[in-house]
Design an enzyme around this catalytic site. Structure first.
Site, short mmCIF file in Angstrom:
data_model
loop_
_atom_site.label_atom_id
_atom_site.label_comp_id
_atom_site.label_asym_id
_atom_site.label_seq_id
_atom_site.Cartn_x
_atom_site.Cartn_y
_atom_site.Cartn_z
N GLY A 1 0.82 -1.25 -0.09
CA GLY A 1 0.34 -0.08 -0.09
C GLY A 1 0.83 1.29 -0.17
O GLY A 1 0.25 2.21 0.27
N LYS A 2 2.11 1.14 -0.49
CA LYS A 2 2.98 2.40 -0.33
C LYS A 2 3.52 2.72 -1.80
O LYS A 2 4.00 3.84 -1.86
CB LYS A 2 4.24 2.19 0.42
CG LYS A 2 3.95 1.53 1.87
CD LYS A 2 3.21 2.55 2.90
CE LYS A 2 2.98 2.21 4.11
NZ LYS A 2 2.41 2.79 5.09
N ALA B 1 6.44 -7.46 -7.05
CA ALA B 1 7.26 -8.50 -6.65
C ALA B 1 6.93 -9.77 -6.19
O ALA B 1 7.77 -10.91 -6.48
CB ALA B 1 8.14 -7.59 -5.27
N ASP C 1 6.32 -2.11 -13.49
CA ASP C 1 6.68 -2.84 -11.98
C ASP C 1 7.17 -4.10 -12.21
O ASP C 1 8.24 -4.46 -11.86
CB ASP C 1 5.43 -2.71 -11.27
CG ASP C 1 4.81 -1.46 -11.03
OD1 ASP C 1 5.31 -0.57 -11.26
OD2 ASP C 1 3.78 -1.25 -10.48
#
Length: 481
Positions: A160-161, A168, A210
Site C-alpha cells: 500500500g505504499k 514483486a 513494475d
C-alpha cells in the site's frame, strides 16, 4: 537444516537474511527435501509512472526491499501458500486450495473464474497474486502444475505504499513455478505473464513497468523501459554523488482503486477520440472494446508529439465526458484491462495530455543522466523535470494532500541542502514520494519527515538502497544438510 546450492550472482549482504528466514521454517517445509527460492525487489518509480499504459518511456529504481517466495512439492493434491510475518490481522495467513480448482482436468481455468475463485473472499484475496501465477502458466504456456505444492512468502516491501509489492510477489512466485511446471521464460515474457496475473486474475489494471523492474532490475541503476508494450532499453546508472530516496506519505495507495482506474479509462478515451479525428476505423471486438489499425501512433498516446497534441487534437478531446455519451459515439476503447462506466463522468483531456508530455520529460531526464554528470546545474534541471511530472500527475486527480505536502517540503528545502526534486510514484492517490538527492542528504530528508509527521501524525518512513531483479538472483535451491 538446509544449505544453499551454489550462490546467487548478486552478492548482497541482505540475501543471507532471506535464506535464514526460509530455512527457519522447518515447521512449514519438510526438512528432508529441497526447497526452491526466488527473490524479486520492489521499486521506486522515479519518472514515467502512469505513462506506462500509454506507451511512455519510464525510469524505475529497484529497491533494497524485496519479496521472497519459497516452494516445495508435496504429495497431497493441494496448493498451500502462507504469508510469513504479514502482520495483517484482517487476512488469513495460510490459504489452501484444491489443485483441481486451479488446474481443472478439462483444461485451463478461464480468467473470470479464476478471479471469482481467488478474490471473492477478502481475507484470502492476497493469495491471488501467487495462485494466479499457476492459472496464467497453464493458460498462456500450456504448463499446468501437476502436483501439490507448499509456498512460503516473506516480504520486506511494504504494501500500500506505491512500491510495487504486488509485482514483486507475482514475479517471485512465477520464478519458482516456472521451475515446478517445466516452463522456460525469457525476461520479457516473465514480466508480461506477471502483468496478466494482476490484470486478469487480481483485477488491477496496472501497466508493465513494475513487473519489468522486478525481473530485470540492476542494483543502483534505473531500468529504462519503453512500454510498447515492454521493451527493455537498458540500465541507466545513478550518477555518483546522487541517491534516490522514498518517503512514505502514510496514505495507503491502491492500484486497483477507482481513481487510478478512471484516469486510465480517460486516457484511453482520449486515444480513441484522437484516432477517430484522424479517420482511423474502429472495429468492435467485445462489448466496450474496439480494435484500431493505427500505423501512425501504434496504438500509444506517448507517440503523439506535444506539437501534434496542441495543434490538432487538444481541442477535440473534451475536458469532461460522460461514459454513456462516449460509448454511444465511439463504442469503446482499445484497453483490455478496463471498462468505461456509462454512469461515470471522466476527464479525458488532462488524462490524455499527461502521458504525451511525460514521455518527453522522461526522455529529457534520461538524456541528462546519461551524461554521467552530477554538477549542480544538471541536478537542478533533473529536479525541475520531477516537479513538472508531479504537477501533471496531480492534475489528473491522482494526488493527495500528503504527497503534495511532502513534495512542497522538499522543494522548500531545495538544492542548498542537497534535495533536488520530488514527485509522487506509481499509481498515486497516496503512497510514496520519490526524492532525488545528493549523497549525504539523509539528515535533511529526516528533518522533512519529522516535520511532516508533526503536521499530519502520519508515519513518513524513509526508504533507501537498491538491489537487483529476480533474474540476477535466479531460482536457488536449499538442500537438506
Amino acid at each position: 537444516m538446509w544449505r544453499v546450492e551454489g550462490t546467487a550472482s548478486d552478492p548482497e549482504p541482505s540475501l543471507s537474511d532471506g535464506f535464514a528466514r526460509i530455512a527457519a521454517r522447518s515447521d512449514f517445509f519438510d526438512p528432508t527435501r529441497p526447497v526452491l527460492v526466488a527473490r524479486a525487489p520492489g521499486r521506486i518509480d522515479l519518472m514515467g509512472g502512469i505513462g506506462d499504459y500509454s506507451g511512455s518511456l519510464v525510469l524505475e529504481l529497484p529497491i533494497a526491499a524485496a519479496t521472497w517466495v519459497a516452494a516445495q512439492p508435496i504429495a497431497d493434491p493441494v496448493f498451500v501458500v502462507e504469508s510469513a510475518g504479514a502482520g495483517d490481522l484482517s487476512a488469513d495467513t495460510t490459504v489452501t486450495i484444491p489443485l483441481a480448482d486451479l488446474v481443472p482436468p478439462c483444461g485451463p481455468l478461464p480468467y473470470v473464474d479464476a478471479r471469482a475463485l481467488l478474490t471473492s473472499d477478502a481475507r484470502r484475496a492476497w493469495a491471488a497474486y501467487v495462485a494466479g501465477a499457476v492459472v496464467v502458466l497453464h493458460r498462456e504456456c500450456g504448463r499446468p502444475l501437476r502436483h501439490g505444492v507448499k509456498m512460503l512468502v516473506h516480504s520486506d516491501v511494504p504494501t500500500g505504499k506505491g512500491l510495487s509489492s504486488s509485482a514483486a510477489l507475482e514475479v517471485a512466485a512465477l520464478e519458482v513455478l516456472t521451475v515446478l511446471t517445466g516452463a522456460t521464460l525469457g525476461d520479457r515474457e516473465l514480466a508480461l505473464l506477471a502483468q496478466k496475473v494482476e490484470n486478469h486474475v487480481v483485477g488491477a489494471p496496472c501497466g508493465v513497468m513494475d513487473q519489468m523492474t522486478a525481473v530485470s532490475g540492476r542494483r543502483d541503476h534505473l531500468v529504462e523501459i519503453l512500454c510498447q508494450p515492454a521493451e527493455l532499453r537498458g540500465h541507466v546508472p545513478v550518477p555518483p554523488g546522487l541517491e534516490v530516496f522514498g518517503i512514505d506519505s502514510g496514505i495507503r495507495h491502491a492500484v486497483s482503486g477507482a481513481d487510478y482506474g478512471s484516469v486510465r479509462v480517460a486516457a484511453f478515451m482520449g486515444y480513441r477520440i484522437i484516432a477517430d479525428a484522424m479517420g482511423l476505423g474502429a472495429r468492435p471486438v467485445a462489448p466496450g472494446r474496439v480494435s484500431i489499425d493505427d500505423a501512425r501512433f501504434g496504438g500509444y498516446l506517448a507517440n503523439v508529439t506535444p506539437a501534434e497534441w496542441q495543434s490538432r487534437f487538444r481541442d477535440v478531446v473534451p475536458v469532461q465526458l460522460a461514459g454513456r455519451a462516449f460509448l454511444d459515439r465511439y463504442q469503446g476503447t482499445t484497453d483490455a484491462a478496463t471498462t468505461v462506466d456509462p454512469d461515470r463522468n471522466y476527464a479525458p483531456r488532462v488524462c490524455t495530455e499527461h502521458p504525451i508530455d511525460e514521455h518527453v520529460r522522461v526522455r529529457s531526464f534520461r538524456d541528462l543522466l546519461q551524461t554521467g554528470a552530477a554538477d549542480e546545474e544538471s541536478c537542478v534541471r533533473l529536479g525541475a523535470l520531477m516537479y513538472q511530472a508531479h504537477a501533471s500527475f496531480s492534475a489528473c486527480g491522482l494526488g493527495s494532500d500528503g504527497t503534495d505536502r511532502l513534495v512542497d517540503l522538499v522543494r522548500d528545502a531545495g538544492a542548498d541542502v542537497g534535495l533536488y526534486g520530488a514527485k509522487i510514484t506509481g499509481g498515486g492517490s497516496g503512497g510514496t514520494v520519490a526524492v532525488l538527492a545528493r549523497v549525504g542528504s539523509g539528515p535533511a530528508l529526516a528533518t522533512i519527515a519529522a516535520r511532516y509527521r508533526a503536521e499530519t501524525d502520519r508515519p513518513a518512513a524513509i526508504f533507501s538502497g537498491s538491489s537487483s531483479g529476480s533474474r540476477t538472483f535466479g531460482v536457488q535451491r536449499l538442500l537438506p544438510v
